[in-house]
Design a protein around this motif. Sequence first.
Motif, PDB file in Angstrom:
ATOM      1  N   TYR A   4      10.275  19.067  15.564  1.00 41.29           N
ATOM      2  CA  TYR A   4      10.420  17.703  15.084  1.00 41.29           C
ATOM      3  C   TYR A   4      10.725  16.758  16.234  1.00 41.29           C
ATOM      4  O   TYR A   4      11.615  17.021  17.037  1.00 41.29           O
ATOM      5  CB  TYR A   4      11.550  17.636  14.044  1.00 41.29           C
ATOM      6  CG  TYR A   4      11.291  18.580  12.906  1.00 41.29           C
ATOM      7  CD1 TYR A   4      10.524  18.183  11.813  1.00 41.29           C
ATOM      8  CD2 TYR A   4      11.757  19.886  12.942  1.00 41.29           C
ATOM      9  CE1 TYR A   4      10.241  19.063  10.797  1.00 41.29           C
ATOM     10  CE2 TYR A   4      11.484  20.773  11.918  1.00 41.29           C
ATOM     11  CZ  TYR A   4      10.724  20.354  10.848  1.00 41.29           C
ATOM     12  OH  TYR A   4      10.432  21.237   9.821  1.00 41.29           O
ATOM     13  N   LEU A   5       9.983  15.673  16.294  1.00 40.24           N
ATOM     14  CA  LEU A   5      10.309  14.584  17.200  1.00 40.24           C
ATOM     15  C   LEU A   5      11.050  13.543  16.382  1.00 40.24           C
ATOM     16  O   LEU A   5      10.576  13.115  15.315  1.00 40.24           O
ATOM     17  CB  LEU A   5       9.050  13.972  17.802  1.00 40.24           C
ATOM     18  CG  LEU A   5       8.571  14.638  19.082  1.00 40.24           C
ATOM     19  CD1 LEU A   5       7.155  14.220  19.421  1.00 40.24           C
ATOM     20  CD2 LEU A   5       9.501  14.298  20.233  1.00 40.24           C
ATOM     21  N   HIS A  32      -4.144  15.260  16.960  1.00 38.88           N
ATOM     22  CA  HIS A  32      -2.916  16.046  17.070  1.00 38.88           C
ATOM     23  C   HIS A  32      -2.438  16.357  15.654  1.00 38.88           C
ATOM     24  O   HIS A  32      -2.680  15.600  14.724  1.00 38.88           O
ATOM     25  CB  HIS A  32      -1.839  15.264  17.828  1.00 38.88           C
ATOM     26  CG  HIS A  32      -2.199  14.990  19.246  1.00 38.88           C
ATOM     27  ND1 HIS A  32      -1.935  15.876  20.262  1.00 38.88           N
ATOM     28  CD2 HIS A  32      -2.842  13.936  19.813  1.00 38.88           C
ATOM     29  CE1 HIS A  32      -2.379  15.377  21.404  1.00 38.88           C
ATOM     30  NE2 HIS A  32      -2.935  14.196  21.159  1.00 38.88           N
ATOM     31  N   GLY A  34       0.371  16.163  14.216  1.00 42.70           N
ATOM     32  CA  GLY A  34       1.661  15.576  13.866  1.00 42.70           C
ATOM     33  C   GLY A  34       1.640  15.001  12.472  1.00 42.70           C
ATOM     34  O   GLY A  34       0.673  14.384  12.054  1.00 42.70           O
ATOM     35  N   GLU A  58       6.755  15.733  12.322  1.00 42.84           N
ATOM     36  CA  GLU A  58       6.730  17.193  12.361  1.00 42.84           C
ATOM     37  C   GLU A  58       5.469  17.691  13.070  1.00 42.84           C
ATOM     38  O   GLU A  58       4.377  17.162  12.832  1.00 42.84           O
ATOM     39  CB  GLU A  58       6.754  17.750  10.942  1.00 42.84           C
ATOM     40  CG  GLU A  58       6.722  19.266  10.872  1.00 42.84           C
ATOM     41  CD  GLU A  58       6.696  19.767   9.444  1.00 42.84           C
ATOM     42  OE1 GLU A  58       7.485  20.667   9.135  1.00 42.84           O
ATOM     43  OE2 GLU A  58       5.880  19.255   8.640  1.00 42.84           O
ATOM     44  N   PHE A  59       5.640  18.697  13.892  1.00 40.79           N
ATOM     45  CA  PHE A  59       4.537  19.385  14.561  1.00 40.79           C
ATOM     46  C   PHE A  59       4.696  20.875  14.297  1.00 40.79           C
ATOM     47  O   PHE A  59       5.789  21.349  14.000  1.00 40.79           O
ATOM     48  CB  PHE A  59       4.565  19.113  16.066  1.00 40.79           C
ATOM     49  CG  PHE A  59       4.211  17.708  16.438  1.00 40.79           C
ATOM     50  CD1 PHE A  59       2.908  17.361  16.761  1.00 40.79           C
ATOM     51  CD2 PHE A  59       5.179  16.710  16.451  1.00 40.79           C
ATOM     52  CE1 PHE A  59       2.578  16.050  17.094  1.00 40.79           C
ATOM     53  CE2 PHE A  59       4.859  15.403  16.783  1.00 40.79           C
ATOM     54  CZ  PHE A  59       3.548  15.074  17.097  1.00 40.79           C
ATOM     55  N   GLU A  64       2.975  21.687  20.765  1.00 39.13           N
ATOM     56  CA  GLU A  64       2.117  20.657  20.171  1.00 39.13           C
ATOM     57  C   GLU A  64       2.797  19.296  20.192  1.00 39.13           C
ATOM     58  O   GLU A  64       2.157  18.272  20.430  1.00 39.13           O
ATOM     59  CB  GLU A  64       1.713  21.050  18.752  1.00 39.13           C
ATOM     60  CG  GLU A  64       0.715  22.182  18.728  1.00 39.13           C
ATOM     61  CD  GLU A  64       0.229  22.531  17.334  1.00 39.13           C
ATOM     62  OE1 GLU A  64       0.316  21.678  16.421  1.00 39.13           O
ATOM     63  OE2 GLU A  64      -0.251  23.654  17.167  1.00 39.13           O
ATOM     64  N   ALA A  65       4.101  19.274  19.956  1.00 41.17           N
ATOM     65  CA  ALA A  65       4.842  18.011  20.011  1.00 41.17           C
ATOM     66  C   ALA A  65       4.815  17.447  21.431  1.00 41.17           C
ATOM     67  O   ALA A  65       4.580  16.254  21.628  1.00 41.17           O
ATOM     68  CB  ALA A  65       6.281  18.225  19.547  1.00 41.17           C
ATOM     69  N   ARG A  66       5.023  18.305  22.409  1.00 38.93           N
ATOM     70  CA  ARG A  66       4.987  17.860  23.806  1.00 38.93           C
ATOM     71  C   ARG A  66       3.592  17.361  24.196  1.00 38.93           C
ATOM     72  O   ARG A  66       3.458  16.388  24.943  1.00 38.93           O
ATOM     73  CB  ARG A  66       5.405  18.995  24.736  1.00 38.93           C
ATOM     74  CG  ARG A  66       6.880  19.284  24.734  1.00 38.93           C
ATOM     75  CD  ARG A  66       7.219  20.328  25.803  1.00 38.93           C
ATOM     76  NE  ARG A  66       8.526  20.886  25.559  1.00 38.93           N
ATOM     77  CZ  ARG A  66       8.763  22.061  24.986  1.00 38.93           C
ATOM     78  NH1 ARG A  66       7.754  22.836  24.602  1.00 38.93           N
ATOM     79  NH2 ARG A  66       9.998  22.468  24.801  1.00 38.93           N
ATOM     80  N   TRP A  68       1.368  15.950  22.264  1.00 41.70           N
ATOM     81  CA  TRP A  68       1.151  14.598  21.726  1.00 41.70           C
ATOM     82  C   TRP A  68       1.964  13.584  22.528  1.00 41.70           C
ATOM     83  O   TRP A  68       1.441  12.558  22.960  1.00 41.70           O
ATOM     84  CB  TRP A  68       1.525  14.509  20.244  1.00 41.70           C
ATOM     85  CG  TRP A  68       1.559  13.087  19.811  1.00 41.70           C
ATOM     86  CD1 TRP A  68       0.488  12.277  19.579  1.00 41.70           C
ATOM     87  CD2 TRP A  68       2.720  12.282  19.604  1.00 41.70           C
ATOM     88  NE1 TRP A  68       0.910  11.009  19.244  1.00 41.70           N
ATOM     89  CE2 TRP A  68       2.281  10.987  19.254  1.00 41.70           C
ATOM     90  CE3 TRP A  68       4.094  12.524  19.687  1.00 41.70           C
ATOM     91  CZ2 TRP A  68       3.171   9.948  18.974  1.00 41.70           C
ATOM     92  CZ3 TRP A  68       4.971  11.489  19.407  1.00 41.70           C
ATOM     93  CH2 TRP A  68       4.496  10.217  19.062  1.00 41.70           C
ATOM     94  N   TYR A  69       3.247  13.886  22.736  1.00 45.53           N
ATOM     95  CA  TYR A  69       4.119  12.939  23.434  1.00 45.53           C
ATOM     96  C   TYR A  69       3.590  12.636  24.834  1.00 45.53           C
ATOM     97  O   TYR A  69       3.641  11.500  25.295  1.00 45.53           O
ATOM     98  CB  TYR A  69       5.549  13.488  23.504  1.00 45.53           C
ATOM     99  CG  TYR A  69       6.522  12.514  24.109  1.00 45.53           C
ATOM    100  CD1 TYR A  69       7.080  11.504  23.340  1.00 45.53           C
ATOM    101  CD2 TYR A  69       6.869  12.593  25.453  1.00 45.53           C
ATOM    102  CE1 TYR A  69       7.963  10.591  23.903  1.00 45.53           C
ATOM    103  CE2 TYR A  69       7.750  11.689  26.015  1.00 45.53           C
ATOM    104  CZ  TYR A  69       8.292  10.690  25.243  1.00 45.53           C
ATOM    105  OH  TYR A  69       9.162   9.787  25.802  1.00 45.53           O
ATOM    106  N   LEU A  91      13.509  16.055  20.728  1.00 41.57           N
ATOM    107  CA  LEU A  91      12.570  17.082  20.310  1.00 41.57           C
ATOM    108  C   LEU A  91      13.424  18.260  19.854  1.00 41.57           C
ATOM    109  O   LEU A  91      14.210  18.814  20.623  1.00 41.57           O
ATOM    110  CB  LEU A  91      11.652  17.489  21.470  1.00 41.57           C
ATOM    111  CG  LEU A  91      10.678  18.631  21.207  1.00 41.57           C
ATOM    112  CD1 LEU A  91       9.809  18.385  19.988  1.00 41.57           C
ATOM    113  CD2 LEU A  91       9.834  18.886  22.438  1.00 41.57           C
TER     114      LEU A  91
END
Length: 96
Positions: A4-5, A32, A34, A58-59, A64-66, A68-69, A91
């Motif tokens: 989660y971001l 992505h 997300g 949510e990722f 995957e979160a990284r 996108w970010y 994160l």
Amino acid sequence: MAAYLVFIKEREHDAEAMKVYSPKAGASLQGHAGKPLAAYGAIETLEGPEAKGAVIVEFATMDEARAWYGSEAYQDARKSRFAGADYRVLLIDGLG
């Protein structure tokens, strides 16, 4: 494992810059996986400094979160966020 971001808006200082940020940030999720779970809804601060707003995305994984970010599209959007407001961004690895 889900990740989660969490974006916590502490103060806004340029509403026009934030108007530029929001659509760019949303569009940057294309390609992505997300999933926005909460975005600037009603907020009640129970402890700590008052939050002016929050977003949770949510990722499937931390990687995957990284991705996108760190993407070019989000980094471009982030410039407007930096110009418009002060945030804390976390994160968080989900539970097993």
